[in-house]
Design a protein around this motif. Sequence first.
Motif, short mmCIF file in Angstrom:
data_model
loop_
_atom_site.label_atom_id
_atom_site.label_comp_id
_atom_site.label_asym_id
_atom_site.label_seq_id
_atom_site.Cartn_x
_atom_site.Cartn_y
_atom_site.Cartn_z
N ASP B 79 0.81 -1.22 0.00
CA ASP B 79 0.00 0.00 0.00
C ASP B 79 0.84 1.27 0.00
O ASP B 79 0.31 2.36 -0.14
CB ASP B 79 -0.99 0.00 1.17
N ASN B 80 2.14 1.13 0.15
CA ASN B 80 2.98 2.32 0.20
C ASN B 80 3.54 2.63 -1.19
O ASN B 80 4.17 1.80 -1.83
CB ASN B 80 4.11 2.10 1.19
N ILE B 81 3.30 3.86 -1.62
CA ILE B 81 3.66 4.23 -2.99
C ILE B 81 5.18 4.30 -3.16
O ILE B 81 5.72 3.95 -4.23
CB ILE B 81 2.96 5.56 -3.35
N ASN B 82 5.89 4.69 -2.12
CA ASN B 82 7.35 4.76 -2.22
C ASN B 82 7.97 3.38 -2.39
O ASN B 82 8.94 3.21 -3.11
CB ASN B 82 7.93 5.42 -0.96
N VAL B 83 7.38 2.43 -1.67
CA VAL B 83 7.90 1.07 -1.76
C VAL B 83 7.69 0.53 -3.17
O VAL B 83 8.57 -0.11 -3.75
CB VAL B 83 7.20 0.17 -0.72
N LEU B 135 11.23 -10.51 -5.23
CA LEU B 135 10.32 -9.36 -5.15
C LEU B 135 9.67 -9.26 -3.77
O LEU B 135 9.61 -8.19 -3.17
CB LEU B 135 9.25 -9.47 -6.23
N LEU B 136 9.21 -10.41 -3.29
CA LEU B 136 8.54 -10.39 -1.98
C LEU B 136 9.51 -9.95 -0.89
O LEU B 136 9.14 -9.21 0.02
CB LEU B 136 7.97 -11.78 -1.65
N ILE B 137 10.75 -10.42 -1.01
CA ILE B 137 11.76 -10.02 -0.01
C ILE B 137 12.05 -8.53 -0.15
O ILE B 137 12.13 -7.80 0.84
CB ILE B 137 13.04 -10.87 -0.18
N ASP B 138 12.18 -8.07 -1.40
CA ASP B 138 12.46 -6.65 -1.63
C ASP B 138 11.36 -5.77 -1.08
O ASP B 138 11.63 -4.72 -0.50
CB ASP B 138 12.62 -6.37 -3.13
N PHE B 139 10.12 -6.20 -1.28
CA PHE B 139 8.99 -5.44 -0.75
C PHE B 139 9.15 -5.26 0.75
O PHE B 139 8.96 -4.17 1.28
CB PHE B 139 7.68 -6.19 -1.02
N ARG B 140 9.52 -6.35 1.40
CA ARG B 140 9.61 -6.30 2.85
C ARG B 140 10.76 -5.40 3.30
O ARG B 140 10.62 -4.59 4.21
CB ARG B 140 9.78 -7.70 3.41
N LEU B 141 11.92 -5.57 2.63
CA LEU B 141 13.08 -4.77 3.01
C LEU B 141 12.83 -3.29 2.75
O LEU B 141 13.11 -2.44 3.59
CB LEU B 141 14.31 -5.24 2.21
N VAL B 147 9.13 2.78 5.71
CA VAL B 147 8.11 3.03 6.72
C VAL B 147 8.65 2.77 8.12
O VAL B 147 8.23 3.40 9.08
CB VAL B 147 6.86 2.16 6.45
N GLY B 148 9.58 1.85 8.20
CA GLY B 148 10.15 1.54 9.50
C GLY B 148 9.44 0.43 10.24
O GLY B 148 9.79 0.08 11.35
N LYS B 149 8.40 -0.11 9.61
CA LYS B 149 7.67 -1.19 10.27
C LYS B 149 7.67 -2.42 9.37
O LYS B 149 7.81 -2.30 8.15
CB LYS B 149 6.23 -0.77 10.53
N ASP B 150 7.45 -3.55 9.99
CA ASP B 150 7.37 -4.79 9.21
C ASP B 150 6.05 -4.83 8.46
O ASP B 150 5.03 -4.38 8.96
CB ASP B 150 7.47 -5.98 10.17
N LEU B 151 6.10 -5.39 7.26
CA LEU B 151 4.88 -5.52 6.46
C LEU B 151 3.99 -6.60 7.06
O LEU B 151 4.47 -7.63 7.51
CB LEU B 151 5.23 -5.95 5.04
N ARG B 152 2.72 -6.34 7.02
CA ARG B 152 1.79 -7.41 7.35
C ARG B 152 1.26 -7.99 6.05
O ARG B 152 0.99 -7.25 5.10
CB ARG B 152 0.65 -6.90 8.21
N ILE B 153 1.15 -9.28 6.01
CA ILE B 153 0.81 -9.91 4.74
C ILE B 153 -0.61 -10.46 4.80
O ILE B 153 -0.98 -11.16 5.74
CB ILE B 153 1.79 -11.05 4.44
N VAL B 154 -1.39 -10.10 3.82
CA VAL B 154 -2.72 -10.70 3.72
C VAL B 154 -2.86 -11.37 2.36
O VAL B 154 -2.34 -10.88 1.37
CB VAL B 154 -3.86 -9.67 3.93
#
Lengths: 175, 195
Positions: B79-83, B135-141, B147-154
């Motif tokens: 949901d983050n545009i910068n990411v 990609l999934l790892i990059d998204f998280r990193l 943002v400084g927080k861990d991603l929550r995955i749904v």
Amino acid sequence: MASVEQAEGGSEKRGRKQNKWSQRKRVGFHIDMTPYVDVIMLLLTFFIMTSTLNQPQVMQINLPKGDQETTVKVDMGNVVFIRISEKGNIGLSKGKSDGTEEQPIKVNLEQMKQYLEGWGTANKDMIMILKFHRKAKYDMMISVLDEINRAAIEKRYSFSKMEEPDFKVLEAIGG
Amino acid sequence: MSAVKRRRRPAQSIDMTPYVDVIMLILTFFILTAQFKAELAEDIQVKLPNSGNDTTKLPERNVMTLVINRFGDIFADVDNINVREDVLGDPIGLAAYHPDSTTQPGWTNPANLNDKGQMKRPIIAFKDREKFKKLLIDFRLSSKSNVGKDLRIVVKGDKEADIGAVQDLMEIMKETKNTRFSFVTDLETDEKEKK
């Protein structure tokens, strides 16, 4: 204003004038709220329309953290296999300590919950192994997980791939 | 005569103050509870399955959504545009991956994805499993640094999706150490429960 009126003189006249003036003031101070209410109603309608009150629910899943290679040895006697066939039939079978398993029973969701509750209370170490056919529908998977979550048992389950022997087991209950 | 008229006028006008007060309260309530859904996230339509007793609500922010549609495509989105800009190189891009090599990906035809028949977002297709995992790892990193927080995955799966796609996704998540996630469901209504 009052001083101006005083300068005009005439006490009788002044009294009447003041009375008249204060009456007019009351009418003049009446603010017409209609446009204000109109705007507020528009805003209200907008927020009612755009708000989403029923936020979707989520079902928490925790996969084991271990690597692919780490295997956990479990007593087959504690294992319950739940197999879902392509058609969405549920085959429930209990493992035996010697590594084999009992004849599978074909159940529906409600019966599955009852069986699991029965076995779960009898054996606190019960582990459920879920095997889904690749072509089964996701809806079925959620229903099964939901039913397990609803059952009053320890929720210990793992997902496992369906292999050749599993298809044979499923054939026994009609595929 | 004129005095009577004058006295009657204020009595005829209705006092709107309490009415406006109440409406202001309702308005405040709706403003405060409103959550604006990002239009973009709804670009792929799925029919959610029902479940009965999930009480956890969908997290609002910092979410990675993995959508599985009925063709077995997996769409990854944050949901983050910068990411998104960081990882995909496109602020409104949508990553797509089709795990099952025996079937055709469904995103080739936009009509498959939503009613409108057109996508607002450009699809960035991933052919390679390893690249999708990265990609999934990059998204998280990237999310952690942005943002400084861990991603929550749904995981948002379509009712009609094959479990195979879900299993493949779970396999990928396990390999990328994303072991905590949740399935999005709709609350089951009593009517459906009776069936």
